[in-house]
Design a protein around this motif. Structure first.
Motif, PDB file in Angstrom:
ATOM      1  N   ASP A 164      -5.456  23.384 -22.642  1.00 45.59           N
ATOM      2  CA  ASP A 164      -5.181  24.289 -21.524  1.00 45.59           C
ATOM      3  C   ASP A 164      -6.202  24.132 -20.401  1.00 45.59           C
ATOM      4  N   LEU A 165      -7.365  23.603 -20.720  1.00 45.84           N
ATOM      5  CA  LEU A 165      -8.419  23.445 -19.716  1.00 45.84           C
ATOM      6  C   LEU A 165      -8.276  22.156 -18.915  1.00 45.84           C
ATOM      7  N   ALA A 166      -7.391  21.268 -19.365  1.00 39.86           N
ATOM      8  CA  ALA A 166      -7.190  19.982 -18.694  1.00 39.86           C
ATOM      9  C   ALA A 166      -5.762  19.914 -18.182  1.00 39.86           C
ATOM     10  N   PRO A 167      -5.539  20.292 -16.920  1.00 37.98           N
ATOM     11  CA  PRO A 167      -4.169  20.287 -16.373  1.00 37.98           C
ATOM     12  C   PRO A 167      -3.503  18.928 -16.548  1.00 37.98           C
ATOM     13  N   GLY A 168      -2.233  18.955 -16.891  1.00 35.19           N
ATOM     14  CA  GLY A 168      -1.502  17.715 -17.118  1.00 35.19           C
ATOM     15  C   GLY A 168      -1.235  16.949 -15.840  1.00 35.19           C
ATOM     16  N   GLY A 169      -0.765  15.769 -15.992  1.00 36.45           N
ATOM     17  CA  GLY A 169      -0.434  14.913 -14.864  1.00 36.45           C
ATOM     18  C   GLY A 169       0.356  13.732 -15.381  1.00 36.45           C
ATOM     19  N   GLU A 170       0.588  12.785 -14.526  1.00 37.76           N
ATOM     20  CA  GLU A 170       1.316  11.592 -14.935  1.00 37.76           C
ATOM     21  C   GLU A 170       0.481  10.791 -15.927  1.00 37.76           C
ATOM     22  N   ALA A 171       1.168  10.146 -16.875  1.00 35.11           N
ATOM     23  CA  ALA A 171       0.492   9.309 -17.856  1.00 35.11           C
ATOM     24  C   ALA A 171      -0.232   8.168 -17.145  1.00 35.11           C
ATOM     25  N   ILE A 172      -1.441   7.884 -17.616  1.00 37.61           N
ATOM     26  CA  ILE A 172      -2.244   6.825 -17.012  1.00 37.61           C
ATOM     27  C   ILE A 172      -2.138   5.583 -17.893  1.00 37.61           C
ATOM     28  N   HIS A 173      -1.607   4.507 -17.335  1.00 44.06           N
ATOM     29  CA  HIS A 173      -1.390   3.287 -18.120  1.00 44.06           C
ATOM     30  C   HIS A 173      -2.659   2.441 -18.149  1.00 44.06           C
ATOM     31  N   ASP A 174      -3.039   2.019 -19.347  1.00 43.27           N
ATOM     32  CA  ASP A 174      -4.181   1.133 -19.520  1.00 43.27           C
ATOM     33  C   ASP A 174      -3.700  -0.302 -19.306  1.00 43.27           C
ATOM     34  N   PRO A 175      -4.165  -0.982 -18.263  1.00 45.32           N
ATOM     35  CA  PRO A 175      -3.686  -2.339 -17.979  1.00 45.32           C
ATOM     36  C   PRO A 175      -4.116  -3.367 -19.021  1.00 45.32           C
ATOM     37  N   LEU A 176      -5.040  -2.989 -19.896  1.00 48.61           N
ATOM     38  CA  LEU A 176      -5.498  -3.918 -20.934  1.00 48.61           C
ATOM     39  C   LEU A 176      -4.828  -3.658 -22.267  1.00 48.61           C
ATOM     40  N   ALA A 177      -3.890  -2.736 -22.302  1.00 48.71           N
ATOM     41  CA  ALA A 177      -3.304  -2.305 -23.576  1.00 48.71           C
ATOM     42  C   ALA A 177      -2.569  -3.431 -24.301  1.00 48.71           C
ATOM     43  N   GLU A 178      -2.016  -4.380 -23.560  1.00 44.14           N
ATOM     44  CA  GLU A 178      -1.226  -5.449 -24.186  1.00 44.14           C
ATOM     45  C   GLU A 178      -2.071  -6.649 -24.605  1.00 44.14           C
ATOM     46  N   LEU A 179      -3.361  -6.618 -24.316  1.00 48.23           N
ATOM     47  CA  LEU A 179      -4.229  -7.738 -24.677  1.00 48.23           C
ATOM     48  C   LEU A 179      -4.674  -7.634 -26.129  1.00 48.23           C
ATOM     49  N   THR A 180      -5.190  -8.723 -26.655  1.00 45.45           N
ATOM     50  CA  THR A 180      -5.792  -8.668 -27.983  1.00 45.45           C
ATOM     51  C   THR A 180      -7.110  -7.909 -27.894  1.00 45.45           C
ATOM     52  N   SER A 181      -7.625  -7.496 -29.046  1.00 49.35           N
ATOM     53  CA  SER A 181      -8.875  -6.736 -29.042  1.00 49.35           C
ATOM     54  C   SER A 181     -10.024  -7.557 -28.459  1.00 49.35           C
ATOM     55  N   ASP A 182     -10.052  -8.869 -28.748  1.00 41.49           N
ATOM     56  CA  ASP A 182     -11.116  -9.719 -28.205  1.00 41.49           C
ATOM     57  C   ASP A 182     -10.980  -9.878 -26.694  1.00 41.49           C
ATOM     58  N   GLN A 183      -9.745 -10.069 -26.230  1.00 40.22           N
ATOM     59  CA  GLN A 183      -9.525 -10.190 -24.788  1.00 40.22           C
ATOM     60  C   GLN A 183      -9.901  -8.904 -24.062  1.00 40.22           C
ATOM     61  N   LYS A 184      -9.530  -7.778 -24.662  1.00 39.60           N
ATOM     62  CA  LYS A 184      -9.848  -6.489 -24.037  1.00 39.60           C
ATOM     63  C   LYS A 184     -11.351  -6.286 -23.956  1.00 39.60           C
ATOM     64  N   LEU A 185     -12.060  -6.616 -25.028  1.00 38.45           N
ATOM     65  CA  LEU A 185     -13.515  -6.458 -25.026  1.00 38.45           C
ATOM     66  C   LEU A 185     -14.153  -7.350 -23.967  1.00 38.45           C
TER      67      LEU A 185
END
Length: 219
Positions: free
Chosen positions: A30-51
């Motif tokens: 309740d203390l954090a007003p909602g909004g549009e979902a924020i897309h992580d542009p690195l979400a589709e990368l491998t863990s090593d690529q993201k790091l």
């Protein structure tokens, strides 16, 4: 006769005690007003690529701030990572730019507070991080949503930190047990100093509660 009844009814309403104000029970969402979902542009990368991308973004930001030079070991390592990722077919510059925009959007969301809570009597659970002791009792503290916040892990964002002042000092018997806080909430930003064994840190808060009551957490 009807006039007499109307007058009597009005007098009874005037004489009746005002209903006690009920505290609104809040959760931390309740203390954090909602909004549009924020897309992580690195979400589709491998863990090593993201790091590697996160490291590259950090090194470039430090270079812009003058904290790293082009010949520093960390920056040269980031350049090598960028070359390797480019060899894998990734557009490193575009990904870093998108990732920096993502971080800025997350930070903006974390700074957002709900102005509609200002002045409300609320009841919210959490963990108390004492700021001021009177003997073994506490009168000022930070209320946070989870155990160990600000101590073992990075601090929560401002909209997940509440500065609480109590009418009377409260004797704490078990510091790390959750509590219920009831009091008047104010939407008010501030910076509070929290002391550690090896120093202190300034923590940003998004809300203040003038506490009327503190009690052990029980459902």
């Amino acid at each position: 006769m009807r006039l007499i009844h109307a007058i009597c009814a009005a007098l009874l309403l005037l004489a009746a005690p005002a209903a006690a104000e009920l505290a609104r029970e809040l959760g931390w969402r309740d203390l954090a007003p909602g909004g549009e979902a924020i897309h992580d542009p690195l979400a589709e990368l491998t863990s090593d690529q993201k790091l590697d991308l996160e490291t590259i973004a950090w090194a470039r930001a430090e270079r812009r701030r003058g904290e790293l030079s082009e010949v520093s070991q960390e920056y040269e390592a980031a350049v090598e990572m960028a070359d390797a990722l480019a060899g894998q077919g990734l557009d490193v510059d575009a990904l870093v730019e998108a990732y920096e925009a993502f971080l800025a959007a997350v930070d903006a969301h974390n700074q957002r507070v709900d102005g509609g809570l200002d002045g409300q009597l609320v009841r919210i659970p959490g963990y108390a991080l004492p700021l001021e002791f009177t003997g073994t009792a506490v009168k000022e503290f930070l209320l946070v949503p989870y155990f160990g916040a600000c101590i073992h892990v990075p601090p929560p964002p401002p909209n997940q930190m509440v500065f609480v002042t109590l009418d009377r000092p409260y004797a704490i018997t078990r510091l790390f047990d959750p509590v219920w806080i009831t009091g008047r909430m104010k939407v008010e930003r501030g910076t509070r100093s929290l002391s550690f064994v090896d120093g202190s840190a300034g923590l940003e808060t998004g809300y203040t509660i003038s506490g009327r009551k503190i009690e052990p957490f029980e459902r």
